[in-house]
Design a protein around this motif. Structure first.
Motif, short mmCIF file in Angstrom:
data_model
loop_
_atom_site.label_atom_id
_atom_site.label_comp_id
_atom_site.label_asym_id
_atom_site.label_seq_id
_atom_site.Cartn_x
_atom_site.Cartn_y
_atom_site.Cartn_z
N TRP A 171 33.10 9.47 7.17
CA TRP A 171 32.05 9.11 6.22
C TRP A 171 32.42 9.63 4.83
CZ3 TRP A 171 28.50 11.63 3.06
CH2 TRP A 171 27.36 10.92 2.67
N PHE A 172 32.95 10.84 4.77
CA PHE A 172 33.36 11.42 3.49
C PHE A 172 34.61 10.73 2.95
CE2 PHE A 172 30.83 14.67 5.55
CZ PHE A 172 29.99 15.07 4.53
N LYS A 173 35.51 10.36 3.85
CA LYS A 173 36.71 9.64 3.41
C LYS A 173 36.34 8.33 2.73
CE LYS A 173 39.82 11.24 7.06
NZ LYS A 173 40.59 10.81 8.26
N ARG A 174 35.41 7.60 3.35
CA ARG A 174 34.99 6.31 2.78
C ARG A 174 34.38 6.48 1.40
NH1 ARG A 174 33.51 5.27 8.34
NH2 ARG A 174 31.36 5.92 7.95
N ARG A 175 33.56 7.52 1.22
CA ARG A 175 32.94 7.75 -0.07
C ARG A 175 33.97 8.16 -1.13
NH1 ARG A 175 27.70 7.59 -0.55
NH2 ARG A 175 27.78 8.83 -2.45
N ARG A 176 34.96 8.92 -0.70
CA ARG A 176 36.00 9.34 -1.64
C ARG A 176 36.79 8.13 -2.13
NH1 ARG A 176 40.18 13.72 0.43
NH2 ARG A 176 40.80 11.96 1.70
N LYS A 177 37.07 7.18 -1.24
CA LYS A 177 37.80 5.97 -1.63
C LYS A 177 37.00 5.14 -2.63
CE LYS A 177 40.57 5.46 2.56
NZ LYS A 177 40.84 4.63 3.77
N LEU A 178 35.66 5.26 -2.55
CA LEU A 178 34.81 4.54 -3.49
C LEU A 178 34.53 5.35 -4.75
CD1 LEU A 178 32.21 3.05 -0.95
CD2 LEU A 178 34.04 1.83 -2.14
N ASN A 179 35.20 6.51 -4.86
CA ASN A 179 35.03 7.41 -6.02
C ASN A 179 33.58 7.88 -6.17
OD1 ASN A 179 37.75 7.37 -6.93
ND2 ASN A 179 37.39 5.35 -7.85
N LEU A 180 32.92 8.08 -5.04
CA LEU A 180 31.55 8.60 -5.06
C LEU A 180 31.60 10.09 -4.80
CD1 LEU A 180 29.82 5.79 -2.98
CD2 LEU A 180 29.84 6.06 -5.46
#
Length: 201
Positions: free
Chosen positions: A81-90
């Motif tokens: 979940w955190f990886k996905r947000r990091r990829k979205l620069n969130l």
């Protein structure tokens, strides 16, 4: 090398070199601990495992009792979940309410599953976390963990995960870039259903 290891453990913050091994260690612990997604599509922030309670009878703040042999839902964070947000620069660190809202959503999902009988016999939810202030807002009981080698090792490991997934606390002055205190959180089955269970129309 032994001195360096002791120094890192005492500071509670893994070095960048050591963190190279963290994803592999995390995958191994997930496999050994039989940790799995709460939601089938793995979209939620909660992962979990099931364990039998082995300690003395524990009375939670709401009066519920956890006895030896009772089934517990052990809560874990979904690192993807955190990886996905990091990829979205969130930014996670700047959006603590995002984490709380997603946790609340998953707790409501979990409560519905309990009502539907998927987790029959579960006595309580339990976890260990640095994010205990947020957990308390969600209704969890927060308890101190006794000092032990297990606590030090778990703190070191989880501090590494926080660095990898950009879940940091340096915006809070007293932490000065280091993770806070690791604490234990509990939520009884009764409290879960009372706070997050389906409401009668």
């Amino acid at each position: 090398m032994q001195y360096l290891g002791r120094k890192l453990m005492s500071e509670g913050v893994p070095s960048r070199f050591v963190l190279i091994f963290w994803p592999a260690v995390d995958r191994l612990l997930t496999l050994v601990g039989r940790i799995r997604p709460l939601k089938a599509d793995d979209s939620g922030i909660i992962h979990f495992s099931l364990h039998r309670y082995k300690g003395p009878t524990r009375v939670l703040d709401d009066g519920s009792e956890v006895r030896i042999g009772d089934t517990l839902i052990e809560l874990h964070m979904n690192n993807d979940w955190f990886k996905r947000r990091r990829k979205l620069n969130l930014s996670i660190a700047k959006s603590p309410w995002v984490i709380l809202n997603c946790f609340e959503e998953d707790l409501r999902f979990l409560a519905r599953q309990v009502v539907d009988g998927k987790f029959e016999g579960v006595a309580a939810l339990r976890g260990v976390t640095f994010l205990h202030t947020g957990a308390k807002r969600l209704g969890f009981q927060v308890d101190e963990l006794p000092d032990s080698p297990w606590k030090k090792g778990t703190r070191f490991y989880m501090a590494g995960l926080m660095r990898i997934y950009n879940l940091r606390t340096e915006e809070i002055p007293k932490h000065r870039g280091r993770p806070g205190e690791l604490k234990e959180i509990w939520l009884s089955r009764a409290a879960l259903l009372s706070r997050y269970g389906p409401k009668d129309e």
